[in-house]
Design an enzyme around this catalytic site. Sequence first.
Site, PDB file in Angstrom:
ATOM      1  N   ASP A   1     -24.801 -51.515  63.166  1.00  0.00           N
ATOM      2  CA  ASP A   1     -24.539 -51.873  61.764  1.00  0.00           C
ATOM      3  C   ASP A   1     -23.118 -51.445  61.405  1.00  0.00           C
ATOM      4  O   ASP A   1     -22.741 -50.293  61.608  1.00  0.00           O
ATOM      5  CB  ASP A   1     -25.568 -51.184  60.856  1.00  0.00           C
ATOM      6  CG  ASP A   1     -25.641 -51.820  59.476  1.00  0.00           C
ATOM      7  OD1 ASP A   1     -24.574 -52.123  58.904  1.00  0.00           O
ATOM      8  OD2 ASP A   1     -26.760 -52.014  58.971  1.00  0.00           O
TER       9      ASP A   1
ATOM     10  N   SER B   1     -26.248 -56.126  54.730  1.00  0.00           N
ATOM     11  CA  SER B   1     -27.068 -56.061  55.951  1.00  0.00           C
ATOM     12  C   SER B   1     -28.354 -56.864  55.840  1.00  0.00           C
ATOM     13  O   SER B   1     -28.925 -57.260  56.860  1.00  0.00           O
ATOM     14  CB  SER B   1     -27.398 -54.609  56.298  1.00  0.00           C
ATOM     15  OG  SER B   1     -26.226 -53.925  56.636  1.00  0.00           O
TER      16      SER B   1
ATOM     17  N   THR C   1     -31.881 -53.809  58.006  1.00  0.00           N
ATOM     18  CA  THR C   1     -31.731 -54.418  59.337  1.00  0.00           C
ATOM     19  C   THR C   1     -33.064 -54.537  60.080  1.00  0.00           C
ATOM     20  O   THR C   1     -33.460 -55.658  60.446  1.00  0.00           O
ATOM     21  CB  THR C   1     -30.672 -53.661  60.163  1.00  0.00           C
ATOM     22  OG1 THR C   1     -29.508 -53.469  59.364  1.00  0.00           O
ATOM     23  CG2 THR C   1     -30.325 -54.407  61.435  1.00  0.00           C
TER      24      THR C   1
ATOM     25  N   GLU D   1     -31.233 -50.684  66.601  1.00  0.00           N
ATOM     26  CA  GLU D   1     -30.109 -50.613  65.668  1.00  0.00           C
ATOM     27  C   GLU D   1     -29.422 -49.247  65.678  1.00  0.00           C
ATOM     28  O   GLU D   1     -30.074 -48.218  65.513  1.00  0.00           O
ATOM     29  CB  GLU D   1     -30.567 -50.899  64.228  1.00  0.00           C
ATOM     30  CG  GLU D   1     -29.365 -50.967  63.274  1.00  0.00           C
ATOM     31  CD  GLU D   1     -29.713 -50.888  61.796  1.00  0.00           C
ATOM     32  OE1 GLU D   1     -30.817 -50.432  61.451  1.00  0.00           O
ATOM     33  OE2 GLU D   1     -28.855 -51.271  60.990  1.00  0.00           O
TER      34      GLU D   1
ATOM     35  N   ASP E   1     -22.404 -47.896  60.180  1.00  0.00           N
ATOM     36  CA  ASP E   1     -22.147 -48.435  58.836  1.00  0.00           C
ATOM     37  C   ASP E   1     -21.961 -47.320  57.803  1.00  0.00           C
ATOM     38  O   ASP E   1     -21.072 -47.391  56.954  1.00  0.00           O
ATOM     39  CB  ASP E   1     -23.330 -49.317  58.445  1.00  0.00           C
ATOM     40  CG  ASP E   1     -23.259 -49.834  57.019  1.00  0.00           C
ATOM     41  OD1 ASP E   1     -22.339 -50.617  56.729  1.00  0.00           O
ATOM     42  OD2 ASP E   1     -24.116 -49.454  56.203  1.00  0.00           O
TER      43      ASP E   1
ATOM     44  N   HIS F   1     -18.889 -46.534  55.292  1.00  0.00           N
ATOM     45  CA  HIS F   1     -18.966 -46.403  53.828  1.00  0.00           C
ATOM     46  C   HIS F   1     -18.369 -45.073  53.368  1.00  0.00           C
ATOM     47  O   HIS F   1     -17.737 -45.008  52.311  1.00  0.00           O
ATOM     48  CB  HIS F   1     -20.423 -46.483  53.362  1.00  0.00           C
ATOM     49  CG  HIS F   1     -20.978 -47.871  53.350  1.00  0.00           C
ATOM     50  ND1 HIS F   1     -20.518 -48.849  52.508  1.00  0.00           N
ATOM     51  CD2 HIS F   1     -21.958 -48.451  54.092  1.00  0.00           C
ATOM     52  CE1 HIS F   1     -21.200 -49.977  52.727  1.00  0.00           C
ATOM     53  NE2 HIS F   1     -22.076 -49.759  53.687  1.00  0.00           N
TER      54      HIS F   1
ATOM     55  N   ASP G   1     -23.819 -56.648  62.311  1.00  0.00           N
ATOM     56  CA  ASP G   1     -24.141 -57.527  61.186  1.00  0.00           C
ATOM     57  C   ASP G   1     -22.903 -57.840  60.351  1.00  0.00           C
ATOM     58  O   ASP G   1     -22.834 -58.852  59.674  1.00  0.00           O
ATOM     59  CB  ASP G   1     -25.267 -56.930  60.332  1.00  0.00           C
ATOM     60  CG  ASP G   1     -25.041 -55.471  59.979  1.00  0.00           C
ATOM     61  OD1 ASP G   1     -24.021 -54.887  60.404  1.00  0.00           O
ATOM     62  OD2 ASP G   1     -25.892 -54.916  59.257  1.00  0.00           O
ATOM     63  N   HIS G   2     -21.915 -56.922  60.424  1.00  0.00           N
ATOM     64  CA  HIS G   2     -20.646 -57.073  59.698  1.00  0.00           C
ATOM     65  C   HIS G   2     -19.806 -55.860  60.045  1.00  0.00           C
ATOM     66  O   HIS G   2     -20.304 -54.909  60.649  1.00  0.00           O
ATOM     67  CB  HIS G   2     -20.890 -57.126  58.181  1.00  0.00           C
ATOM     68  CG  HIS G   2     -21.732 -55.987  57.698  1.00  0.00           C
ATOM     69  ND1 HIS G   2     -21.275 -54.684  57.623  1.00  0.00           N
ATOM     70  CD2 HIS G   2     -23.038 -55.937  57.333  1.00  0.00           C
ATOM     71  CE1 HIS G   2     -22.245 -53.900  57.216  1.00  0.00           C
ATOM     72  NE2 HIS G   2     -23.338 -54.632  57.054  1.00  0.00           N
TER      73      HIS G   2
HETATM   74 MG    MG Z   1     -28.713 -51.427  58.989  1.00  0.00          MG
HETATM   75 ZN    ZN Z   2     -23.311 -51.115  54.738  1.00  0.00          ZN
END
Ligand code: MG
Ligand code: ZN
Length: 348
Positions: A31, A72, A125, A238, A243, A247, A285-286
Amino acid sequence: MKNLILLFLFTSTLFCQTKEQSPNIILMIGDGMGLTQISAGMYANKNQTVLEEFEHIGLSKTHSADQLVTDSAASGTAMATGVKTFNGVIGIDAQNINKPSILELCKEQGYAAALLATSSIVHATPASFYAKVRSRKMYEQIAVQLSEHDVDLFVGGGEKYFVMREDNRNLINEMDTYEFVNSEYEFKNSTSDKIGFLTYEEEPPSLLSGRKPALDELTQLSLKKLSAKEKPFFMMIEGSQIDWGGHANELNYVISEFTEFDHTIQKVLEFAKADGNTLVIVTADHETGGLTLDAGNLKKGKVKGNFGTGGHSAVMVPVFSFGPKSELFSGIYDNTAIFDKMLKAVME
Ligand code: MG
Ligand code: ZN
C-alpha cells in the site's frame, strides 16, 4: 450404459486435468509503494531488492472513477473486481452494482483463499476482496461480511470489530467453522481447515513500534497450510503500512515497512520457484507522500527523501510479475486490468 460410463470417465479426467493446471495466484500489494518507496528501500538495503528477480514489469494507472488521486478502497476494488469506482467505496462499481472479486471467482473454481495484512483485516485493501460496502469506514459491517464469507485463512488486526460491537454480536463465536488462534505458535500448529488469526485488537502498530509476528513468517506458515490443501489457491498479502509511513512523511517508517515486505516477497518467490505453477504479482494501489529522493550515500545505505504531500499521489505504480502467465503483466494499463489478467490466468 457402458458408453455413458466411458463418457463420464473421459469428461471427469479432462476436468481433473484442467484443475491441476490452474495456477496458484499470489497478489502482493504494497500500500502506497510507488517507485520511490521501492528505490528508497533498495538503496537503504545495500542497493538490493528481490524485485530484481521478477520476469515481467508493467505500469498501472491508479486513478479512480472520478478522481485523479485514488484512495485504497477504489484502487483495491479496481484490482480485486476489475472496475473503477468512487473513492471510499469497496466492492461496488460506479453504477452501484456489487462486483464479484477475483478471490470469489477463484473460490467458484475450487480454489482455496487467504488474506494477510499488516493493517486490520477489515481495512480497505483486504476488504476489497470480500466486502461490498458504500463506505470503507463501515468496519463492523465489513467484519460481518467476512464472517459470512468463506475465506479459508486470514491474518490481520482489528479483533474489536468482531467482538466489541455496537450490536453486541460476537462474530468469533458465530464463525464456528473457524479456529481462531491467538499466537504465531498456535497458528503454526493449527490443523484446522479454516483459520482466523486476529493479531491485534486495534490496528497493528508499525514494525518500528514492535509489530509481531513478522509478515514473512506468517506468509511462510500460510503457504505451507495452503499447499497442503491439494487444490490451487488465491492469496492476497498486503504490506499495509508503507502507506502509513508515507502519510506520516517518515522515510524510516516507509523503509522499514518496505524491507519487511521485500523479505516477504522473497519467501513467496522461493515458494513460486519451487512450485513451478504459481503466478506472483507485486504491485501497489497508489503512491503515498509524493516522495522524491534527492540525496544520500549508497555505501552507507543512507537515503534522504522529501515528501510533497501528506496524502496519495496520482503517479503510475509498477507491477512486477513472475510465473505462469506473468507475461500478461508487461505494458501500461489501468489498475482494473490486473483483475482481468489474473482472471485470464485462472480461466485459461
Ligand atoms: Mg491498505
Ligand atoms: Zn493511504
